[in-house]
Design a protein around this motif. Structure first.
Motif, PDB file in Angstrom:
ATOM      1  N   ALA A   4       0.813  -1.242   0.239  1.00 27.62           N
ATOM      2  CA  ALA A   4      -0.250   0.070   0.290  1.00 27.62           C
ATOM      3  C   ALA A   4       0.398   0.937   0.182  1.00 27.62           C
ATOM      4  O   ALA A   4       0.769   2.284  -0.648  1.00 27.62           O
ATOM      5  N   LEU A   5       2.390   0.928   0.772  1.00 25.72           N
ATOM      6  CA  LEU A   5       3.182   2.628   0.955  1.00 25.72           C
ATOM      7  C   LEU A   5       3.376   2.473  -0.351  1.00 25.72           C
ATOM      8  O   LEU A   5       3.516   3.791  -1.109  1.00 25.72           O
ATOM      9  N   VAL A   6       3.104   1.964  -1.033  1.00 28.18           N
ATOM     10  CA  VAL A   6       4.108   1.743  -2.390  1.00 28.18           C
ATOM     11  C   VAL A   6       3.245   2.631  -3.517  1.00 28.18           C
ATOM     12  O   VAL A   6       3.538   2.924  -4.477  1.00 28.18           O
ATOM     13  N   LEU A   7       2.088   1.584  -4.048  1.00 24.81           N
ATOM     14  CA  LEU A   7       1.312   1.792  -4.458  1.00 24.81           C
ATOM     15  C   LEU A   7       0.078   2.832  -4.319  1.00 24.81           C
ATOM     16  O   LEU A   7      -0.158   3.968  -5.008  1.00 24.81           O
ATOM     17  N   LEU A   8       0.097   3.520  -2.817  1.00 25.74           N
ATOM     18  CA  LEU A   8      -0.747   4.809  -2.791  1.00 25.74           C
ATOM     19  C   LEU A   8      -0.042   5.693  -2.377  1.00 25.74           C
ATOM     20  O   LEU A   8      -0.639   7.037  -1.168  1.00 25.74           O
ATOM     21  N   GLY A   9       1.639   5.901  -2.601  1.00 25.40           N
ATOM     22  CA  GLY A   9       2.157   6.442  -1.827  1.00 25.40           C
ATOM     23  C   GLY A   9       1.533   8.008  -1.987  1.00 25.40           C
ATOM     24  O   GLY A   9       1.716   8.941  -0.847  1.00 25.40           O
ATOM     25  N   PRO A  10       1.613   8.384  -3.418  1.00 22.19           N
ATOM     26  CA  PRO A  10       0.957   9.903  -3.670  1.00 22.19           C
ATOM     27  C   PRO A  10      -0.487  10.383  -2.857  1.00 22.19           C
ATOM     28  O   PRO A  10      -0.071  11.531  -2.458  1.00 22.19           O
ATOM     29  N   TYR A  11      -1.318   9.681  -2.535  1.00 25.59           N
ATOM     30  CA  TYR A  11      -2.474   9.690  -1.811  1.00 25.59           C
ATOM     31  C   TYR A  11      -2.384   9.928  -0.360  1.00 25.59           C
ATOM     32  O   TYR A  11      -2.291  10.362   0.534  1.00 25.59           O
ATOM     33  N   PHE A  12      -1.268   8.983   0.577  1.00 27.37           N
ATOM     34  CA  PHE A  12      -0.376   9.706   1.520  1.00 27.37           C
ATOM     35  C   PHE A  12       0.156  10.366   1.890  1.00 27.37           C
ATOM     36  O   PHE A  12      -0.694  10.903   3.074  1.00 27.37           O
ATOM     37  N   LEU A  13       0.914  10.634   1.289  1.00 26.00           N
ATOM     38  CA  LEU A  13       1.444  11.660   1.122  1.00 26.00           C
ATOM     39  C   LEU A  13       0.672  13.146   1.692  1.00 26.00           C
ATOM     40  O   LEU A  13       0.808  13.928   2.254  1.00 26.00           O
ATOM     41  N   LEU A  14      -0.370  13.138   0.188  1.00 23.25           N
ATOM     42  CA  LEU A  14      -0.835  14.323   0.518  1.00 23.25           C
ATOM     43  C   LEU A  14      -2.054  14.423   1.620  1.00 23.25           C
ATOM     44  O   LEU A  14      -2.150  15.033   2.131  1.00 23.25           O
ATOM     45  N   THR A  15      -2.610  13.036   2.371  1.00 19.25           N
ATOM     46  CA  THR A  15      -3.265  13.036   3.531  1.00 19.25           C
ATOM     47  C   THR A  15      -2.437  13.576   4.744  1.00 19.25           C
ATOM     48  O   THR A  15      -2.689  14.331   5.582  1.00 19.25           O
ATOM     49  N   TRP A  16      -0.990  12.903   4.352  1.00 21.66           N
ATOM     50  CA  TRP A  16      -0.278  13.392   5.617  1.00 21.66           C
ATOM     51  C   TRP A  16      -0.065  14.939   5.600  1.00 21.66           C
ATOM     52  O   TRP A  16      -0.245  15.407   7.106  1.00 21.66           O
ATOM     53  N   ALA A  17       0.313  15.071   4.121  1.00 19.58           N
ATOM     54  CA  ALA A  17       0.589  16.416   4.822  1.00 19.58           C
ATOM     55  C   ALA A  17      -0.092  16.839   5.080  1.00 19.58           C
ATOM     56  O   ALA A  17      -0.659  18.352   5.594  1.00 19.58           O
ATOM     57  N   THR A  18      -1.740  16.855   4.266  1.00 19.91           N
ATOM     58  CA  THR A  18      -3.019  18.088   5.291  1.00 19.91           C
ATOM     59  C   THR A  18      -3.577  17.558   6.722  1.00 19.91           C
ATOM     60  O   THR A  18      -3.389  18.564   7.391  1.00 19.91           O
ATOM     61  N   TRP A  19      -2.954  16.763   7.174  1.00 18.62           N
ATOM     62  CA  TRP A  19      -2.796  16.273   8.697  1.00 18.62           C
ATOM     63  C   TRP A  19      -1.321  16.921   8.922  1.00 18.62           C
ATOM     64  O   TRP A  19      -2.358  17.944  10.521  1.00 18.62           O
ATOM     65  N   ARG A  20      -1.005  17.111   9.012  1.00 14.87           N
ATOM     66  CA  ARG A  20       0.265  18.105   9.746  1.00 14.87           C
ATOM     67  C   ARG A  20      -0.308  19.729   9.492  1.00 14.87           C
ATOM     68  O   ARG A  20       0.084  20.471  10.247  1.00 14.87           O
ATOM     69  N   ALA A  21      -0.830  20.032   8.673  1.00 11.69           N
ATOM     70  CA  ALA A  21      -0.808  21.771   8.294  1.00 11.69           C
ATOM     71  C   ALA A  21      -2.440  21.701   9.476  1.00 11.69           C
ATOM     72  O   ALA A  21      -1.774  22.590  10.433  1.00 11.69           O
ATOM     73  N   GLU A  22      -3.179  21.022   9.727  1.00 14.52           N
ATOM     74  CA  GLU A  22      -3.797  20.938   9.950  1.00 14.52           C
ATOM     75  C   GLU A  22      -3.466  20.556  11.212  1.00 14.52           C
ATOM     76  O   GLU A  22      -4.209  21.842  12.659  1.00 14.52           O
ATOM     77  N   ARG A  23      -2.606  19.894  11.858  1.00 17.68           N
ATOM     78  CA  ARG A  23      -2.072  20.097  13.384  1.00 17.68           C
ATOM     79  C   ARG A  23      -1.791  21.293  13.452  1.00 17.68           C
ATOM     80  O   ARG A  23      -1.311  21.618  14.374  1.00 17.68           O
ATOM     81  N   ALA A  24      -0.771  21.688  12.755  1.00 19.66           N
ATOM     82  CA  ALA A  24      -0.142  22.782  12.696  1.00 19.66           C
ATOM     83  C   ALA A  24      -0.448  24.084  13.131  1.00 19.66           C
ATOM     84  O   ALA A  24      -0.047  25.156  13.935  1.00 19.66           O
ATOM     85  N   LEU A  25      -2.128  24.702  12.263  1.00 19.53           N
ATOM     86  CA  LEU A  25      -2.459  25.471  12.476  1.00 19.53           C
ATOM     87  C   LEU A  25      -3.954  25.660  12.680  1.00 19.53           C
ATOM     88  O   LEU A  25      -4.451  27.077  12.818  1.00 19.53           O
ATOM     89  N   GLY A  26      -4.133  24.814  13.288  1.00 16.38           N
ATOM     90  CA  GLY A  26      -5.649  24.849  13.778  1.00 16.38           C
ATOM     91  C   GLY A  26      -5.509  25.109  14.919  1.00 16.38           C
ATOM     92  O   GLY A  26      -4.952  24.802  15.531  1.00 16.38           O
ATOM     93  N   ARG A  27      -6.600  24.981  16.069  1.00 17.88           N
ATOM     94  CA  ARG A  27      -6.789  25.462  16.978  1.00 17.88           C
ATOM     95  C   ARG A  27      -7.954  24.380  17.740  1.00 17.88           C
ATOM     96  O   ARG A  27      -7.309  24.434  19.395  1.00 17.88           O
ATOM     97  N   ALA A  28      -7.709  23.637  16.886  1.00 20.87           N
ATOM     98  CA  ALA A  28      -8.733  22.265  18.428  1.00 20.87           C
ATOM     99  C   ALA A  28      -8.187  21.469  18.913  1.00 20.87           C
ATOM    100  O   ALA A  28      -7.156  20.982  18.325  1.00 20.87           O
TER     101      ALA A  28
END
Length: 223
Positions: free
Chosen positions: A62-86
């Motif tokens: 899955a890491l190989v075949l879905l790598g771009p999707y996982f990178l997108l979700t990881w970047a989104t999660w990190r950004a929300e974690r850094a910028l969000g107030r929740a």
């Protein structure tokens, strides 16, 4: 359905661009394949296609075949974690927390059982080692199948110190929390429980599919 069609459309657009441009642009076939597989997983309602294992890790294929999707979700999660107030998590009733994907040092004191409802993230190593770790891979914007949801409600009945989490702690984990609180008789309907939870964790918002899942889970089998 909406998630699946969106990923398939993105996949088709990237594949078309790669073929038309040729040359170095052919590298876009990788994310095209990745998003196409994710779209198929959503349309088939099969979170297993994202490769999440029962121990909370992601399969190598899955890491190989879905790598771009996982990178997108990881970047989104990190950004929300850094910028969000929740908050990472909120105790919505005594002994029950709803929150985002936690790191090892973010589990509240008193947590005995961690229910990981992400299909798109591996659990942090320290969370996977928690003696009460339970992996329930669920696609974003959905919930477990009806029978699986009923099994979870039964398993969590009477358990104190439960941390329910998805990626952001707004939809999948809230769906399970509402099912649990309805089972406990703490409110009359989904809207009432959702409003109560939103007072504790602003941002919780169920979609139509999750509401329908809760309705079906409360109905008698075969009704």
């Amino acid at each position: 359905m909406r998630y699946g069609l969106t990923f398939l459309a993105l996949s088709a657009a990237l594949a078309a661009l790669a073929v038309l441009a040729g040359g170095a642009a052919l590298v876009l076939l990788w994310p095209a394949m990745s998003f196409g597989l994710v779209g198929a997983a959503y349309l088939a309602r099969r979170p297993a296609l994202l490769g999440k294992r029962p121990d909370g890790t992601q399969a190598a294929w899955a890491l190989v075949l879905l790598g771009p999707y996982f990178l997108l979700t990881w970047a989104t999660w990190r950004a929300e974690r850094a910028l969000g107030r929740a908050d990472c998590a909120n105790e919505v009733v005594p002994g029950l927390w709803v929150g985002r994907r936690p790191l090892g040092d973010e589990l509240p004191a008193g947590v005995r059982l961690v229910v990981d409802m992400t299909a798109e993230f591996p659990a942090a190593a320290a969370v996977r080692r928690h003696p009460g770790y339970l992996c329930v891979p669920t696609l974003d914007g959905t919930g477990p199948e009806v029978e699986r949801l009923r099994e979870l409600i039964e398993r969590l009945r009477g358990v104190d110190g439960v941390y329910l989490h998805c990626a952001s702690g707004r939809g999948r984990s809230a769906t399970l929390a509402i099912a649990l609180l309805l089972e406990r008789g703490l409110a009359a309907d989904v809207d009432e429980v959702e409003a109560q939870l939103r007072q504790r964790r602003p941002g919780i918002q169920l979609n139509a599919a999750q509401r329908e899942l809760l309705r079906r889970a409360r109905a008698r089998p075969g009704a």
